[in-house]
Write a protein that holds these residues in place. Structure first.
Motif, PDB file in Angstrom:
ATOM      1  N   CYS A   1      14.891  -1.961   6.404  1.00 11.07           N
ATOM      2  CA  CYS A   1      15.890  -1.009   5.886  1.00 11.07           C
ATOM      3  C   CYS A   1      15.441   0.445   6.072  1.00 11.07           C
ATOM      4  CB  CYS A   1      16.183  -1.289   4.416  1.00 11.07           C
ATOM      5  SG  CYS A   1      16.912  -2.921   4.168  1.00 11.07           S
ATOM      6  N   ALA A   2      14.443   0.662   6.951  1.00  7.50           N
ATOM      7  CA  ALA A   2      13.985   2.013   7.324  1.00  7.50           C
ATOM      8  C   ALA A   2      13.678   2.893   6.116  1.00  7.50           C
ATOM      9  CB  ALA A   2      15.034   2.686   8.213  1.00  7.50           C
ATOM     10  N   ALA A   3      13.161   2.300   5.056  1.00 10.51           N
ATOM     11  CA  ALA A   3      12.721   3.003   3.838  1.00 10.51           C
ATOM     12  C   ALA A   3      13.853   3.635   3.035  1.00 10.51           C
ATOM     13  CB  ALA A   3      11.672   4.065   4.186  1.00 10.51           C
ATOM     14  N   GLU A   4      15.099   3.314   3.402  1.00  8.22           N
ATOM     15  CA  GLU A   4      16.234   3.867   2.640  1.00  8.22           C
ATOM     16  C   GLU A   4      16.342   3.179   1.272  1.00  8.22           C
ATOM     17  OE1 GLU A   4      19.911   4.208   4.801  1.00  8.22           O
ATOM     18  OE2 GLU A   4      18.849   4.493   6.682  1.00  8.22           O
ATOM     19  N   PHE A   5      16.070   1.884   1.256  1.00  7.45           N
ATOM     20  CA  PHE A   5      16.032   1.129   0.007  1.00  7.45           C
ATOM     21  C   PHE A   5      15.183  -0.109   0.263  1.00  7.45           C
ATOM     22  CE2 PHE A   5      20.075   0.648   2.238  1.00  7.45           C
ATOM     23  CZ  PHE A   5      20.076  -0.708   2.570  1.00  7.45           C
ATOM     24  N   ASP A   6      14.915  -0.887  -0.792  1.00  2.00           N
ATOM     25  CA  ASP A   6      14.027  -2.045  -0.651  1.00  2.00           C
ATOM     26  C   ASP A   6      14.572  -3.033   0.370  1.00  2.00           C
ATOM     27  OD1 ASP A   6      12.290  -1.046  -2.455  1.00  2.00           O
ATOM     28  OD2 ASP A   6      13.045  -2.205  -4.160  1.00  2.00           O
ATOM     29  N   ALA A   7      13.706  -3.493   1.254  1.00  3.30           N
ATOM     30  CA  ALA A   7      14.109  -4.467   2.280  1.00  3.30           C
ATOM     31  C   ALA A   7      14.442  -5.798   1.624  1.00  3.30           C
ATOM     32  CB  ALA A   7      12.984  -4.643   3.288  1.00  3.30           C
ATOM     33  N   ILE A   8      15.533  -6.410   2.101  1.00  2.00           N
ATOM     34  CA  ILE A   8      15.931  -7.727   1.573  1.00  2.00           C
ATOM     35  C   ILE A   8      14.898  -8.774   1.992  1.00  2.00           C
ATOM     36  CG2 ILE A   8      17.701  -9.531   1.649  1.00  2.00           C
ATOM     37  CD1 ILE A   8      19.757  -7.302   2.133  1.00  2.00           C
ATOM     38  N   THR A   9      14.576  -8.788   3.292  1.00  2.00           N
ATOM     39  CA  THR A   9      13.551  -9.695   3.789  1.00  2.00           C
ATOM     40  C   THR A   9      12.493  -8.902   4.526  1.00  2.00           C
ATOM     41  OG1 THR A   9      15.069 -11.557   4.062  1.00  2.00           O
ATOM     42  CG2 THR A   9      13.041 -11.634   5.326  1.00  2.00           C
ATOM     43  N   PRO A  10      11.275  -8.847   4.014  1.00  2.00           N
ATOM     44  CA  PRO A  10      10.218  -8.137   4.742  1.00  2.00           C
ATOM     45  C   PRO A  10       9.771  -8.963   5.961  1.00  2.00           C
ATOM     46  CG  PRO A  10       9.584  -8.637   2.463  1.00  2.00           C
ATOM     47  CD  PRO A  10      10.813  -9.401   2.755  1.00  2.00           C
ATOM     48  N   TYR A  11       9.615  -8.289   7.077  1.00  2.00           N
ATOM     49  CA  TYR A  11       9.015  -8.902   8.262  1.00  2.00           C
ATOM     50  C   TYR A  11       7.537  -8.516   8.254  1.00  2.00           C
ATOM     51  CZ  TYR A  11      13.647  -9.315  10.634  1.00  2.00           C
ATOM     52  OH  TYR A  11      14.928  -9.613  10.999  1.00  2.00           O
ATOM     53  N   PHE A  12       6.679  -9.471   8.560  1.00  2.00           N
ATOM     54  CA  PHE A  12       5.254  -9.169   8.627  1.00  2.00           C
ATOM     55  C   PHE A  12       4.664  -9.579   9.969  1.00  2.00           C
ATOM     56  CE2 PHE A  12       5.925  -9.581   4.008  1.00  2.00           C
ATOM     57  CZ  PHE A  12       5.349  -8.392   3.576  1.00  2.00           C
ATOM     58  N   TYR A  13       3.689  -8.810  10.417  1.00  2.00           N
ATOM     59  CA  TYR A  13       2.912  -9.184  11.596  1.00  2.00           C
ATOM     60  C   TYR A  13       1.445  -8.932  11.268  1.00  2.00           C
ATOM     61  CZ  TYR A  13       2.522  -4.166  12.537  1.00  2.00           C
ATOM     62  OH  TYR A  13       2.250  -2.821  12.443  1.00  2.00           O
ATOM     63  N   SER A  14       0.569  -9.654  11.930  1.00  2.00           N
ATOM     64  CA  SER A  14      -0.853  -9.557  11.584  1.00  2.00           C
ATOM     65  C   SER A  14      -1.592  -8.594  12.502  1.00  2.00           C
ATOM     66  CB  SER A  14      -1.518 -10.932  11.671  1.00  2.00           C
ATOM     67  OG  SER A  14      -1.567 -11.364  13.009  1.00  2.00           O
ATOM     68  N   CYS A  15      -2.674  -8.040  11.974  1.00  2.00           N
ATOM     69  CA  CYS A  15      -3.601  -7.227  12.761  1.00  2.00           C
ATOM     70  C   CYS A  15      -4.936  -7.260  12.023  1.00  2.00           C
ATOM     71  CB  CYS A  15      -3.088  -5.801  12.938  1.00  2.00           C
ATOM     72  SG  CYS A  15      -2.717  -4.953  11.392  1.00  2.00           S
ATOM     73  N   TYR A  16      -5.937  -6.637  12.571  1.00  3.51           N
ATOM     74  CA  TYR A  16      -7.242  -6.597  11.899  1.00  3.51           C
ATOM     75  C   TYR A  16      -7.545  -5.149  11.533  1.00  3.51           C
ATOM     76  CZ  TYR A  16      -8.070 -11.512  12.497  1.00  3.51           C
ATOM     77  OH  TYR A  16      -7.978 -12.880  12.388  1.00  3.51           O
ATOM     78  N   GLU A  17      -6.879  -4.680  10.456  1.00  2.00           N
ATOM     79  CA  GLU A  17      -7.043  -3.322   9.938  1.00  2.00           C
ATOM     80  C   GLU A  17      -7.524  -3.400   8.484  1.00  2.00           C
ATOM     81  OE1 GLU A  17      -6.922  -0.822  11.878  1.00  2.00           O
ATOM     82  OE2 GLU A  17      -6.052  -1.795  13.646  1.00  2.00           O
ATOM     83  N   GLU A  18      -7.339  -2.331   7.727  1.00  2.00           N
ATOM     84  CA  GLU A  18      -7.900  -2.274   6.377  1.00  2.00           C
ATOM     85  C   GLU A  18      -6.911  -2.676   5.292  1.00  2.00           C
ATOM     86  OE1 GLU A  18     -11.099  -1.888   6.147  1.00  2.00           O
ATOM     87  OE2 GLU A  18     -11.090  -1.637   8.317  1.00  2.00           O
ATOM     88  N   GLU A  19      -5.704  -2.146   5.335  1.00  2.00           N
ATOM     89  CA  GLU A  19      -4.757  -2.338   4.225  1.00  2.00           C
ATOM     90  C   GLU A  19      -3.817  -3.513   4.492  1.00  2.00           C
ATOM     91  OE1 GLU A  19      -1.197   0.070   1.852  1.00  2.00           O
ATOM     92  OE2 GLU A  19      -2.089   0.917   3.665  1.00  2.00           O
TER      93      GLU A  19
END
Length: 609
Positions: free
Chosen positions: A64-82
């Motif tokens: 939802c481009a930060a306009e409001f809370d996303a209905i379904t979050p999409y996630f992808y993996s990486c090897y970072e900190e947060e």
């Protein structure tokens, strides 16, 4: 890319440490690849990596481009900190493994199953988590699952999600062969697989175990053997008798499956078509020419519900995905239907199926044989669900959650058939796939399907053919090139077309045979005999459709291949099965009637169902 290659070349030279592994994971190396470079197993590499506390972090794609809370979050993996995943502790969580890329052999039908499974889980108050790596599917739409992961459908990445989400169970039954192939490694890792267990899946897929079960139940199957070498294959085929059907185990879509008629063809197949390994054998079965019958069923461990039986129009030897299938069956004897129901029930219960199962049979010399059992959803599940009104995926998902078939308001056994015929007709994309032979066989080639519905069988077939894009003419010229073994069977069909007003042209052998049997036919040159030859006639618009049955040898760039490719390029119907030709002849009469009367409208269909 050079950095990645250089790292791979030098990785094996260094002792494994946390810093090195972290760098490898940031570069995108999988545990499997790193293990291969070190000469150890993937499981060993996984233990080492986790020992250094090197775990993926998941980043959110905000739908939802930060306009409001996303209905379904999409996630992808990486090897970072947060890590951006948050958890809802009080909800039961189940992971559904999707089907991955849509391709020939594993199409949108499995995505349909994944979507309906997710909907059933949500309806039951369960948090439905989906993993799939194909953005061009309905299952990866933002409003389908509660949480979506775009990740490779391989053991490492799926296990990472399972551990991140701490799921209560995993469903592998609705993602086709891609998902079912993950059952064994996940089961070995102690993951709770909902529905049919990995042990049951293996009983259906392992030839030796499955043959023992069929023997216990006294259910016939074509003679067959699992082999690991060329010598074993030649001995098996000699003992079984040619022709034989050969294929790798644990594949979908009939990939690399062929009918071979002699020793030379079998040698070529074993040397060029497949990779032989000790884990997955090659299956050699006696090829039985007969009517193919297909069943999808739901089993809850106690009862088996069969929504319907599908009868294929093309005989065994054409992949089920490429066959026209009729529901309900139009000319099966009550005795055969009874055996289909009985064998389906026995096999589902003996294999301890919990959810969906697909079984394929062949009727040969008035006996019913089991070809294969698929302990998962199949590509015909959406077709049967739509034409019967029975939500097969929802029922199967609820079975996995502990509800019986009876609890859900359904009865066991074969369900009543609707008062109309539904015909599944395959759609092909040969025009977009250059140098692909359009002849049909055990390896699937279709890229989609349509449904024809009508109270009349032949009207339903006609509608399906038209919807599939067939340019069907009620008159015109038919070009026939018939293999010697098919000439007798083709004779009455071509005679009927001639009496319907069609003109017939044929190459010398077929033309002579038809003339000797009193059918008017014009001869045309083979390609080797010079112009004007058979392809010239096709290209100049003189031919309305082609009948071309194949000899045993399918040589690339042969006359037959060039004829079939010419028909594709000019969008002229080309039939390689006499069963399809016979049905087309009967459908043409129904089509003439349809053009002069009101067709079955959607309102009529809704009333019928």
């Amino acid at each position: 890319i050079k950095n990645i290659i250089d790292f791979a070349l030098h990785f094996g030279q260094f002792d494994i440490n946390g810093q090195l592994l972290k760098q490898a994971k940031k570069l995108g190396f999988s545990d499997f690849e790193l293990a291969s470079l070190k000469g150890i197993s993937e499981d060993e590499m996984r233990v080492i990596r986790r020992g250094y506390d090197i775990l993926p972090t998941y980043k959110q794609v905000d739908t939802c481009a930060a306009e409001f809370d996303a209905i379904t979050p999409y996630f992808y993996s990486c090897y970072e900190e947060e890590n951006e995943v948050w958890h809802d502790a009080h909800k039961r969580r189940i992971l559904v493994i999707g089907s991955g890329p849509i391709r020939i052999g594993q199409g949108v039908e499995f995505d349909y199953c994944s979507v309906h499974c997710v909907e059933a889980l949500k309806e039951a108050g369960i948090m439905a988590i989906l993993v799939n790596n194909n953005p061009e599917t309905v299952s990866t739409d933002y409003d389908i699952s509660d949480r979506l992961y775009f990740e490779p459908l391989v053991y490492e990445d799926v296990m990472n999600i399972i551990e991140e989400e701490k799921v209560d169970g995993v469903i592998v039954q609705f993602g086709g062969q891609t998902a079912i192939n993950l059952a064994a490694p996940l089961d070995k890792a102690g993951i709770n697989i909902l529905g049919t267990s990995n042990q049951s899946i293996d009983m259906a897929e392992d030839r030796g175990i499955f043959d023992i079960i069929l023997g216990e139940l006294n259910i016939p199957r074509p003679a067959g053997k699992s082999v690991f070498t060329l010598d074993e294959a030649l001995k098996a085929a000699e003992g079984i008798g040619y022709p034989v059907l050969v294929r790798p185990s644990y594949v979908l879509g009939g990939r690399a499956m062929e009918i071979v008629y002699n020793q030379d063809e079998l040698k070529t197949y074993m040397q060029t078509a497949v990779t032989i390994n000790k884990e997955h054998p090659i299956l050699v079965d006696k090829y039985l020419l007969g009517r193919e019958i297909e069943v999808d069923a739901v089993c809850d461990g106690q009862e088996v519900m069969i929504p319907g039986i599908m009868q294929h129009i093309e005989r065994a030897g054409v992949h089920s995905g490429d066959s026209m299938a009729v529901f309900p069956p139009y000319d099966l004897k009550a005795e055969i239907i009874g055996k289909v129901v009985n064998y389906t029930r026995q096999l589902a219960l003996r294999l301890n199926i919990k959810g969906l199962v697909n079984i394929q049979f062949v009727e040969h010399n008035q006996e019913l044989y089991v070809i294969e059992v698929n302990p998962r959803s199949s590509r015909t599940v959406p077709f049967l669900s739509k034409v019967t009104g029975i939500p097969l995926v929802k029922i199967a998902t609820n079975v996995m959650l502990g509800k019986s078939i009876k609890d859900q308001g359904y009865s066991a056994g074969l369900q009543a058939a609707p008062p109309f015929f539904a015909v599944k007709v395959p759609v092909f994309s040969f025009g977009k796939l250059e140098q692909v032979d359009i002849s049909l066989g055990p390896e699937m080639k279709s890229t989609g399907e349509v449904i024809g519905l009508d109270k009349s069988l032949h009207a339903a077939i006609y509608k399906g053919l038209v919807a599939a894009g067939a340019q069907i003419s009620a008159q015109g010229t038919i070009l026939a090139t018939i293999a010697d073994r098919d000439k007798s069977e083709a004779l009455p069909i071509l005679k009927d077309f001639s009496q319907m007003g069609f003109n017939l042209v044929a190459t010398e052998g077929t033309a002579t045979f038809l003339q000797e049997n009193g059918i008017k036919v014009a001869k045309v040159n083979k390609i080797s005999e010079g112009s004007p030859h058979i392809v010239d006639f096709i290209r100049d618009g003189s031919i309305d459709f082609v009948v071309n049955t194949l000899s045993n040898a399918r040589k690339p760039f042969s006359d037959g291949f060039r004829i079939r490719r010419a028909t594709v390029e000019l969008n002229i119907p080309c039939l390689t099965s006499l069963d399809t030709l016979k049905v087309l002849k009967e459908a043409l009469g129904a089509g003439t009637k349809l053009r002069t009367q009101k067709v079955l409208a959607l309102t009529d269909y809704l009333e019928l169902t």
